[in-house]
Motif scaffolding. Structure first.
Motif, PDB file in Angstrom:
ATOM      1  N   ASP A  54       7.281  -4.792  -8.626  1.00 27.56           N
ATOM      2  CA  ASP A  54       6.178  -4.888  -7.658  1.00 27.56           C
ATOM      3  C   ASP A  54       6.347  -6.037  -6.675  1.00 27.56           C
ATOM      4  OD1 ASP A  54       4.086  -2.891  -8.601  1.00 27.56           O
ATOM      5  OD2 ASP A  54       4.635  -3.921 -10.452  1.00 27.56           O
ATOM      6  N   ALA A 160       5.502   3.103  -2.597  1.00 26.27           N
ATOM      7  CA  ALA A 160       4.646   3.661  -3.646  1.00 26.27           C
ATOM      8  C   ALA A 160       3.188   3.770  -3.183  1.00 26.27           C
ATOM      9  CB  ALA A 160       4.744   2.784  -4.894  1.00 26.27           C
ATOM     10  N   ALA A 180       8.017   3.287   8.629  1.00 31.06           N
ATOM     11  CA  ALA A 180       8.929   3.007   7.522  1.00 31.06           C
ATOM     12  C   ALA A 180      10.235   2.479   8.106  1.00 31.06           C
ATOM     13  CB  ALA A 180       9.171   4.272   6.708  1.00 31.06           C
ATOM     14  N   TYR A 201      10.536   1.616  12.125  1.00 39.54           N
ATOM     15  CA  TYR A 201      10.267   0.375  12.864  1.00 39.54           C
ATOM     16  C   TYR A 201      11.520  -0.498  12.996  1.00 39.54           C
ATOM     17  CZ  TYR A 201      10.185  -2.255   8.477  1.00 39.54           C
ATOM     18  OH  TYR A 201      10.540  -2.838   7.295  1.00 39.54           O
ATOM     19  N   LYS A 202      12.604  -0.129  12.271  1.00 37.49           N
ATOM     20  CA  LYS A 202      13.859  -0.870  12.407  1.00 37.49           C
ATOM     21  C   LYS A 202      14.843  -0.128  13.320  1.00 37.49           C
ATOM     22  CE  LYS A 202      13.961  -2.913   7.759  1.00 37.49           C
ATOM     23  NZ  LYS A 202      14.535  -2.693   6.412  1.00 37.49           N
ATOM     24  N   CYS A 247      -3.966  -4.349   2.582  1.00 34.40           N
ATOM     25  CA  CYS A 247      -3.532  -4.090   1.206  1.00 34.40           C
ATOM     26  C   CYS A 247      -2.453  -5.075   0.795  1.00 34.40           C
ATOM     27  CB  CYS A 247      -3.008  -2.656   1.139  1.00 34.40           C
ATOM     28  SG  CYS A 247      -2.331  -2.246  -0.465  1.00 34.40           S
ATOM     29  N   GLY A 248      -1.486  -5.332   1.684  1.00 29.65           N
ATOM     30  CA  GLY A 248      -0.394  -6.250   1.363  1.00 29.65           C
ATOM     31  C   GLY A 248       0.207  -6.793   2.639  1.00 29.65           C
ATOM     32  N   GLN A 249       0.992  -7.844   2.509  1.00 22.11           N
ATOM     33  CA  GLN A 249       1.611  -8.508   3.667  1.00 22.11           C
ATOM     34  C   GLN A 249       3.080  -8.775   3.332  1.00 22.11           C
ATOM     35  OE1 GLN A 249      -0.524  -9.907   6.745  1.00 22.11           O
ATOM     36  NE2 GLN A 249      -1.115  -7.898   5.963  1.00 22.11           N
ATOM     37  N   PHE A 278      -8.429  -6.329   0.165  1.00 17.62           N
ATOM     38  CA  PHE A 278      -8.969  -5.838  -1.114  1.00 17.62           C
ATOM     39  C   PHE A 278      -7.898  -5.954  -2.185  1.00 17.62           C
ATOM     40  CE2 PHE A 278      -6.775  -1.838  -1.987  1.00 17.62           C
ATOM     41  CZ  PHE A 278      -6.137  -1.628  -0.778  1.00 17.62           C
ATOM     42  N   VAL A 280      -6.865  -4.039  -5.856  1.00 19.51           N
ATOM     43  CA  VAL A 280      -7.188  -2.822  -6.604  1.00 19.51           C
ATOM     44  C   VAL A 280      -8.090  -3.157  -7.790  1.00 19.51           C
ATOM     45  CG1 VAL A 280      -5.048  -2.912  -7.981  1.00 19.51           C
ATOM     46  CG2 VAL A 280      -6.224  -0.731  -7.634  1.00 19.51           C
ATOM     47  N   MET A 323      14.048  -3.587  -3.622  1.00 15.87           N
ATOM     48  CA  MET A 323      12.732  -3.119  -3.159  1.00 15.87           C
ATOM     49  C   MET A 323      12.236  -3.992  -2.004  1.00 15.87           C
ATOM     50  SD  MET A 323       9.274  -3.926  -3.577  1.00 15.87           S
ATOM     51  CE  MET A 323       9.338  -4.976  -4.977  1.00 15.87           C
ATOM     52  N   LEU A 324      12.438  -5.309  -2.117  1.00 17.09           N
ATOM     53  CA  LEU A 324      12.026  -6.191  -1.015  1.00 17.09           C
ATOM     54  C   LEU A 324      12.813  -5.871   0.261  1.00 17.09           C
ATOM     55  CD1 LEU A 324      11.688  -9.652  -2.841  1.00 17.09           C
ATOM     56  CD2 LEU A 324       9.831  -8.157  -2.083  1.00 17.09           C
ATOM     57  N   GLY A 326      13.760  -2.887   1.045  1.00 16.64           N
ATOM     58  CA  GLY A 326      13.411  -1.546   1.513  1.00 16.64           C
ATOM     59  C   GLY A 326      14.322  -0.450   0.982  1.00 16.64           C
ATOM     60  N   ASN A 328      13.999   1.283  -1.728  1.00 16.13           N
ATOM     61  CA  ASN A 328      13.279   2.303  -2.515  1.00 16.13           C
ATOM     62  C   ASN A 328      12.587   3.323  -1.618  1.00 16.13           C
ATOM     63  OD1 ASN A 328      11.516   0.031  -1.761  1.00 16.13           O
ATOM     64  ND2 ASN A 328       9.911   1.146  -2.845  1.00 16.13           N
TER      65      ASN A 328
HETATM   66  N1  LIG Z   1      -4.117  -5.070  -2.679  1.00 10.56           N
HETATM   67  C1  LIG Z   1      -3.667  -4.625  -3.849  1.00 10.56           C
HETATM   68  O1  LIG Z   1      -4.381  -4.572  -4.870  1.00 10.56           O
HETATM   69  C2  LIG Z   1      -2.231  -4.176  -3.944  1.00 10.56           C
HETATM   70  C3  LIG Z   1      -1.753  -3.467  -5.076  1.00 10.56           C
HETATM   71  C4  LIG Z   1      -0.413  -3.020  -5.074  1.00 10.56           C
HETATM   72  C5  LIG Z   1       0.407  -3.307  -3.983  1.00 10.56           C
HETATM   73  N2  LIG Z   1      -0.107  -4.025  -2.940  1.00 10.56           N
HETATM   74  C6  LIG Z   1       0.716  -4.294  -1.745  1.00 10.56           C
HETATM   75  O2  LIG Z   1       1.029  -3.052  -1.159  1.00 10.56           O
HETATM   76  C7  LIG Z   1       2.279  -3.151  -0.469  1.00 10.56           C
HETATM   77  C8  LIG Z   1       3.191  -2.025  -0.954  1.00 10.56           C
HETATM   78  O3  LIG Z   1       3.437  -2.203  -2.352  1.00 10.56           O
HETATM   79  P1  LIG Z   1       4.297  -1.123  -3.155  1.00 10.56           P
HETATM   80  O4  LIG Z   1       4.263  -1.514  -4.574  1.00 10.56           O
HETATM   81  O5  LIG Z   1       3.872   0.239  -2.754  1.00 10.56           O
HETATM   82  O6  LIG Z   1       5.764  -1.406  -2.596  1.00 10.56           O
HETATM   83  P2  LIG Z   1       6.671  -0.360  -1.790  1.00 10.56           P
HETATM   84  O7  LIG Z   1       5.992  -0.048  -0.508  1.00 10.56           O
HETATM   85  O8  LIG Z   1       7.053   0.753  -2.680  1.00 10.56           O
HETATM   86  O9  LIG Z   1       7.975  -1.236  -1.525  1.00 10.56           O
HETATM   87  C9  LIG Z   1       7.956  -2.264  -0.611  1.00 10.56           C
HETATM   88  C10 LIG Z   1       8.355  -1.759   0.795  1.00 10.56           C
HETATM   89  O10 LIG Z   1       7.972  -2.731   1.767  1.00 10.56           O
HETATM   90  C11 LIG Z   1       8.737  -2.522   2.926  1.00 10.56           C
HETATM   91  N3  LIG Z   1       9.070  -3.825   3.532  1.00 10.56           N
HETATM   92  C12 LIG Z   1       9.784  -4.831   2.987  1.00 10.56           C
HETATM   93  N4  LIG Z   1       9.896  -5.860   3.862  1.00 10.56           N
HETATM   94  C13 LIG Z   1       9.255  -5.467   4.989  1.00 10.56           C
HETATM   95  C14 LIG Z   1       9.024  -6.074   6.255  1.00 10.56           C
HETATM   96  N5  LIG Z   1       9.505  -7.300   6.558  1.00 10.56           N
HETATM   97  N6  LIG Z   1       8.322  -5.398   7.192  1.00 10.56           N
HETATM   98  C15 LIG Z   1       7.840  -4.163   6.909  1.00 10.56           C
HETATM   99  N7  LIG Z   1       8.021  -3.528   5.730  1.00 10.56           N
HETATM  100  C16 LIG Z   1       8.715  -4.177   4.776  1.00 10.56           C
HETATM  101  C17 LIG Z   1      10.010  -1.779   2.503  1.00 10.56           C
HETATM  102  O11 LIG Z   1       9.979  -0.487   3.093  1.00 10.56           O
HETATM  103  P3  LIG Z   1      10.576  -0.224   4.574  1.00 10.56           P
HETATM  104  O12 LIG Z   1      11.924   0.392   4.369  1.00 10.56           O
HETATM  105  O13 LIG Z   1       9.592   0.691   5.171  1.00 10.56           O
HETATM  106  O14 LIG Z   1      10.677  -1.554   5.261  1.00 10.56           O
HETATM  107  C18 LIG Z   1       9.860  -1.624   0.989  1.00 10.56           C
HETATM  108  O15 LIG Z   1      10.340  -0.402   0.512  1.00 10.56           O
HETATM  109  C19 LIG Z   1       2.814  -4.546  -0.752  1.00 10.56           C
HETATM  110  O16 LIG Z   1       2.498  -5.386   0.331  1.00 10.56           O
HETATM  111  C20 LIG Z   1       2.044  -4.988  -1.986  1.00 10.56           C
HETATM  112  O17 LIG Z   1       1.931  -6.386  -2.086  1.00 10.56           O
HETATM  113  C21 LIG Z   1      -1.393  -4.448  -2.904  1.00 10.56           C
END
Ligand SMILES: NC(=O)c1ccc[n+]([C@@H]2O[C@H](COP(=O)([O-])OP(=O)(O)OC[C@H]3O[C@@H](n4cnc5c(N)ncnc54)[C@H](OP(=O)(O)O)[C@@H]3O)[C@@H](O)[C@H]2O)c1
Length: 337
Positions: A54, A160, A180, A201-202, A247-249, A278, A280, A323-324, A326, A328
Motif C-alpha cells: 500500500d 486499486a 494513468a 499523464y506521462k 483520497c491520496g497524494q 477522507f 476509509v 507500485m510507487l 506505477g 501495477n
Molecule cells: N484515504 C484513504 O483512506 C485511502 C485508502 C487507501 C488508499 N489511499 C490512497 O489512494 C491512492 C491509491 O492507492 P492504491 O492502493 O489504489 O494504489 P494504486 O493506485 O494501486 O498504486 C499507486 C499508483 O499511483 C500512481 N502514481 C505513483 N506516483 C505517481 C505520481 N507522481 N503522479 C501520479 N500518479 C502516481 C501509479 O500509477 P500511474 O502509472 O498511473 O502513475 C501507481 O500505480 C494513494 O494515494 C493512497 O495513499 C487512501
C-alpha cells in the motif's frame, strides 16, 4: 504447543532497516527470522497467504511513531488459520487482518474477518472487496456524492482504488475520465472498464487541452489519488458546485518537503467547490453495507478487478517500490504461500 506442521519452523518478517530519502530502496528493508508467535487464550495463529502493498507505507516510513526501525512492516493480509484458541475459528479457514509482512501472525479472534473462498478469491479481501473497494465506495458516494450524469475524473485510475472508483462512477451513471501513467493503462481503462475517456499523464502529448475537450461542461467530481502536477491541471476545469474527494497524494509521498504549486483557492471560491479529505476508516461502521453491495455487483459482473501479484515474501520491498513507480495495474499484492 503447536502440532500442525508449523513446529520447528521460523517466522520470516520484513522489517524496516532504515528510513529512505526519496524513492525507497530494497536496502531500506531487512528480512529477519523469529520464532513462530505463541498464542494467548482467544488468539488465532495465521499463516499468511497474500500481503497487501500500500502507498501509505511510504509516509509511514518517515514516521518513527507509526513505524519504528526494526519493526515488522504493518500490512493488511489474508491467511489460513493454523491453530486456534477460540471456538469460532478452525484450522484451514481463511481470515483477513493486519498481519504485516510476515509468514505467521498471532491475532486476537475479534480483529479477524472470516472469508469464504467459495464466494470470491480470498485475495479480493485486500482489493475490490477490501480496503481499496471500500475507499472507492465511500470516497465516491459519501465524500464526493457523485450522482448520475455528472462528469467524474479519477487520478491513478488504473490502480486499486482508482479502478474501483472509476467503475463505481460508471455504475452510478456518470461520465468518467481516467488518468494513468502508461498507454497500456489507458487501454485498460477504455477497453476493459469502459471509461468515456482516459489520458496518459506521462505521454508525449499534452493532455490538458484534451481534458477540456472531453469535459466541455466542466468537472463535477474529482476523485484525487495523486495530488501534485496532475491535480494542478485538473482544478481549473472544476464546475460550479464541484466536489473534490482527496483520497491520496501519492505524487508527494517521496518528497522531503511539499512541492510548490499553483494556488487554486480562487477556483474553489469562484466555483463554490468543496474539497474534502477522507480516510476509509471514517466509515468503519458501514463496511458491512458497502461489502454487501460491492460483492453483489462483482457477482453480477457489474464490477471487475485486476491484481498484480509478486511471488515470495522476500520480494515485498521490490513490489512496493514498483507500485510507487506505477508498475501495477489494479491491486498490488505479494503471494507469500
Ligand atoms: N484515504 C484513504 O483512506 C485511502 C485508502 C487507501 C488508499 N489511499 C490512497 O489512494 C491512492 C491509491 O492507492 P492504491 O492502493 O489504489 O494504489 P494504486 O493506485 O494501486 O498504486 C499507486 C499508483 O499511483 C500512481 N502514481 C505513483 N506516483 C505517481 C505520481 N507522481 N503522479 C501520479 N500518479 C502516481 C501509479 O500509477 P500511474 O502509472 O498511473 O502513475 C501507481 O500505480 C494513494 O494515494 C493512497 O495513499 C487512501
Amino acid at each position: 504447543m503447536i502440532t500442525d506442521g508449523s513446529a520447528g519452523r521460523v517466522n520470516r518478517q520484513i522489517t524496516l532497516a532504515s528510513r529512505p530519502k526519496g524513492l525507497p530502496a530494497v536496502s531500506n528493508f531487512k528480512m529477519v527470522e523469529s520464532p513462530i508467535p505463541s498464542l494467548a487464550v482467544g488468539d488465532v495463529l495465521v499463516r499468511t497467504t497474500f500481503v497487501s502493498v500500500d502507498p501509505y507505507l511510504r509516509p509511514a516510513m518517515n514516521n518513527s511513531a507509526l513505524l519504528p526501525t526494526g519493526a515488522c512492516v504493518p500490512a493488511d493480509a489474508v491467511g489460513r488459520v493454523v491453530t486456534s484458541r477460540h471456538a469460532l475459528f478452525r484450522p484451514g479457514e481463511f481470515v483477513q487482518g493486519m498481519f504485516g509482512w510476515q509468514d505467521y501472525a498471532a491475532a486476537p479472534w475479534y480483529v479477524l474477518r472470516k472469508l469464504d473462498p467459495r464466494h470470491a478469491p480470498v485475495s479480493t479481501a485486500l482489493g475490490i472487496l477490501g480496503a481499496s473497494g471500500l475507499t472507492a465506495y465511500f470516497g465516491l458516494f459519501e465524500t464526493a456524492r457523485a450522482v448520475a450524469a455528472e462528469t467524474v475524473v479519477v487520478s491513478a485510475a488504473a490502480g486499486a482504488v482508482g479502478s474501483a472508483a472509476a467503475q463505481l462512477a460508471k455504475l452510478a451513471g456518470c461520465r468518467v475520465i481516467g488518468l494513468a501513467g502508461s498507454d497500456d493503462k489507458v487501454r485498460y481503462l477504455i477497453d476493459e472498464l469502459g471509461l468515456d475517456a482516459a489520458f496518459n499523464y506521462k505521454g508525449e502529448h499534452e493532455w490538458q487541452p484534451q481534458l477540456g475537450a472531453v469535459s466541455p461542461f466542466g468537472i463535477d467530481v474529482y476523485f484525487d489519488n495523486v495530488g501534485g502536477r496532475v491535480s494542478d491541471i485538473i482544478f481549473p476545469y472544476l464546475n460550479t458546485g464541484a466536489r473534490v474527494a482527496v483520497c491520496g497524494q501519492i505524487s508527494e509521498y517521496n518528497r522531503e518537503s511539499p512541492s510548490a504549486g499553483p494556488r487554486w483557492l480562487n477556483v474553489i471560491l469562484e466555483k463554490r467547490a468543496k474539497v474534502q479529505g477522507f480516510m476509509v476508516t471514517d466509515f468503519a461502521a458501514r463496511y458491512a453495507e458497502a461489502l454487501h453491495n460491492l460483492s453483489t455487483w462483482l457477482r453480477a459482473g457489474w464490477l471487475t478487478y485486476r491484481e498484480t501479484i509478486e511471488d515470495g515474501l522476500e520480494n515485498a520491498p521490490r513490489a512496493f517500490i514498483g507500485m510507487l513507480e506505477g508498475k501495477n495495474i489494479g491491486k498490488q499484492l505479494v503471494k507469500v504461500e
